[in-house]
Design an enzyme around this catalytic site. Sequence first.
Site, PDB file in Angstrom:
ATOM      1  N   PHE A 130      -1.778  -8.894  35.597  1.00 10.85           N
ATOM      2  CA  PHE A 130      -2.409  -8.784  34.268  1.00 10.85           C
ATOM      3  C   PHE A 130      -2.349 -10.167  33.608  1.00 10.85           C
ATOM      4  O   PHE A 130      -1.327 -10.833  33.638  1.00 10.85           O
ATOM      5  CB  PHE A 130      -1.642  -7.757  33.430  1.00 10.85           C
ATOM      6  CG  PHE A 130      -2.449  -7.144  32.319  1.00 10.85           C
ATOM      7  CD1 PHE A 130      -3.049  -5.907  32.468  1.00 10.85           C
ATOM      8  CD2 PHE A 130      -2.605  -7.819  31.117  1.00 10.85           C
ATOM      9  CE1 PHE A 130      -3.788  -5.341  31.433  1.00 10.85           C
ATOM     10  CE2 PHE A 130      -3.336  -7.267  30.080  1.00 10.85           C
ATOM     11  CZ  PHE A 130      -3.932  -6.021  30.233  1.00 10.85           C
ATOM     12  N   PHE A 141       4.732  -4.539  32.658  1.00  9.09           N
ATOM     13  CA  PHE A 141       5.539  -3.322  32.487  1.00  9.09           C
ATOM     14  C   PHE A 141       6.197  -2.900  33.795  1.00  9.09           C
ATOM     15  O   PHE A 141       7.304  -2.339  33.784  1.00  9.09           O
ATOM     16  CB  PHE A 141       4.639  -2.193  31.955  1.00  9.09           C
ATOM     17  CG  PHE A 141       5.387  -0.955  31.575  1.00  9.09           C
ATOM     18  CD1 PHE A 141       6.075  -0.887  30.365  1.00  9.09           C
ATOM     19  CD2 PHE A 141       5.405   0.150  32.412  1.00  9.09           C
ATOM     20  CE1 PHE A 141       6.780   0.252  30.019  1.00  9.09           C
ATOM     21  CE2 PHE A 141       6.102   1.296  32.067  1.00  9.09           C
ATOM     22  CZ  PHE A 141       6.790   1.351  30.862  1.00  9.09           C
ATOM     23  N   VAL A 168       2.508 -11.423  28.217  1.00 12.70           N
ATOM     24  CA  VAL A 168       2.153 -10.334  27.309  1.00 12.70           C
ATOM     25  C   VAL A 168       1.521 -10.980  26.078  1.00 12.70           C
ATOM     26  O   VAL A 168       2.135 -11.832  25.428  1.00 12.70           O
ATOM     27  CB  VAL A 168       3.398  -9.505  26.914  1.00 12.70           C
ATOM     28  CG1 VAL A 168       2.996  -8.382  25.962  1.00 12.70           C
ATOM     29  CG2 VAL A 168       4.076  -8.946  28.163  1.00 12.70           C
ATOM     30  N   HIS A 197       0.642  -1.893  21.429  1.00 12.36           N
ATOM     31  CA  HIS A 197       0.863  -1.710  22.869  1.00 12.36           C
ATOM     32  C   HIS A 197       1.713  -2.834  23.482  1.00 12.36           C
ATOM     33  O   HIS A 197       2.678  -2.571  24.209  1.00 12.36           O
ATOM     34  CB  HIS A 197      -0.511  -1.654  23.548  1.00 12.36           C
ATOM     35  CG  HIS A 197      -0.492  -1.256  24.978  1.00 12.36           C
ATOM     36  ND1 HIS A 197      -0.089  -0.013  25.397  1.00 12.36           N
ATOM     37  CD2 HIS A 197      -0.834  -1.937  26.103  1.00 12.36           C
ATOM     38  CE1 HIS A 197      -0.188   0.050  26.714  1.00 12.36           C
ATOM     39  NE2 HIS A 197      -0.631  -1.103  27.161  1.00 12.36           N
TER      40      HIS A 197
HETATM   41  N1  INI Z   1       0.340  -6.226  30.895  1.00 10.87           N
HETATM   42  C1  INI Z   1       0.671  -7.525  30.779  1.00 10.87           C
HETATM   43  O1  INI Z   1       1.246  -8.094  31.717  1.00 10.87           O
HETATM   44  N2  INI Z   1       0.368  -8.216  29.639  1.00 10.87           N
HETATM   45  C2  INI Z   1      -0.257  -7.630  28.586  1.00 10.87           C
HETATM   46  O2  INI Z   1      -0.528  -8.332  27.579  1.00 10.87           O
HETATM   47  C3  INI Z   1      -0.613  -6.271  28.686  1.00 10.87           C
HETATM   48  N3  INI Z   1      -1.275  -5.619  27.577  1.00 10.87           N
HETATM   49  O3  INI Z   1      -1.233  -6.137  26.450  1.00 10.87           O
HETATM   50  O4  INI Z   1      -1.840  -4.536  27.738  1.00 10.87           O
HETATM   51  C4  INI Z   1      -0.304  -5.580  29.887  1.00 10.87           C
HETATM   52  N4  INI Z   1      -0.635  -4.290  30.045  1.00 10.87           N
HETATM   53  C5  INI Z   1      -0.489  -3.590  31.308  1.00 10.87           C
HETATM   54  C6  INI Z   1       0.924  -3.068  31.511  1.00 10.87           C
HETATM   55  O5  INI Z   1       1.808  -4.111  31.865  1.00 10.87           O
HETATM   56  C7  INI Z   1       0.961  -2.011  32.627  1.00 10.87           C
HETATM   57  O6  INI Z   1       0.530  -2.588  33.835  1.00 10.87           O
HETATM   58  C8  INI Z   1       0.102  -0.800  32.305  1.00 10.87           C
HETATM   59  O7  INI Z   1       0.465  -0.264  31.042  1.00 10.87           O
HETATM   60  C9  INI Z   1       0.307   0.316  33.378  1.00 10.87           C
HETATM   61  O8  INI Z   1       1.660   0.754  33.385  1.00 10.87           O
END
Ligand code: INI
Length: 161
Positions: A23, A58, A82, A89
């Site tokens: 991500f 996450f 992030v 979120h």
């Molecule tokens: N994951 C990130 O690494 N950075 C982010 O900014 C982010 N936002 O903001 O949504 C993000 N979301 C995905 C999260 O880490 C999970 O992969 C997802 O929720 C599935 O569990």
Amino acid sequence: MKTYQGKLVAPARARFAVVTSRFNEFVTSRLLAGALDALSRHGADEANVDVIWSPGTFEIPLIARKLVDSGRWAAVVCLGAVIRGGTDHHRYIASEAAKGVALAGIQSGVPCIFGILTCDTIEQAIERAGAKSGNKGAEAARSAVEMVNLLAQLPSRRKDK
Ligand code: INI
């Protein structure tokens, strides 16, 4: 007085895992490049470095936990970005990642390094991934090398306690 401090030279047989979030990959790929460069400059053999891609930040703690439980790696470097969106979120992701990475390290005794950016804007993230404010991936990798050396010097728990 005795002072303990970790050298910045990767021990010959120490293996390093670098868990990187897909991500915000445009940021995390730069953190990863910084981390790999730092590990190499601090003496880690490429054959002793493994990269593990996580879907998002996450999921990093669960991966880190599995890696430390295997006993295969001397340290786990966790890289992610992030970035604040329009809702809360990002806060939950950042806070669970910080808690989970810390717990994996504390509970296993294997250094788990927090190289996860938590930023308000994409610009702030890019600045910390090799632009104006250094590369936090490289910093995290250096901390991993330092921690592996430092922990090796600190006394282990006495067996009769
Ligand atoms: N994951 C990130 O690494 N950075 C982010 O900014 C982010 N936002 O903001 O949504 C993000 N979301 C995905 C999260 O880490 C999970 O992969 C997802 O929720 C599935 O569990």
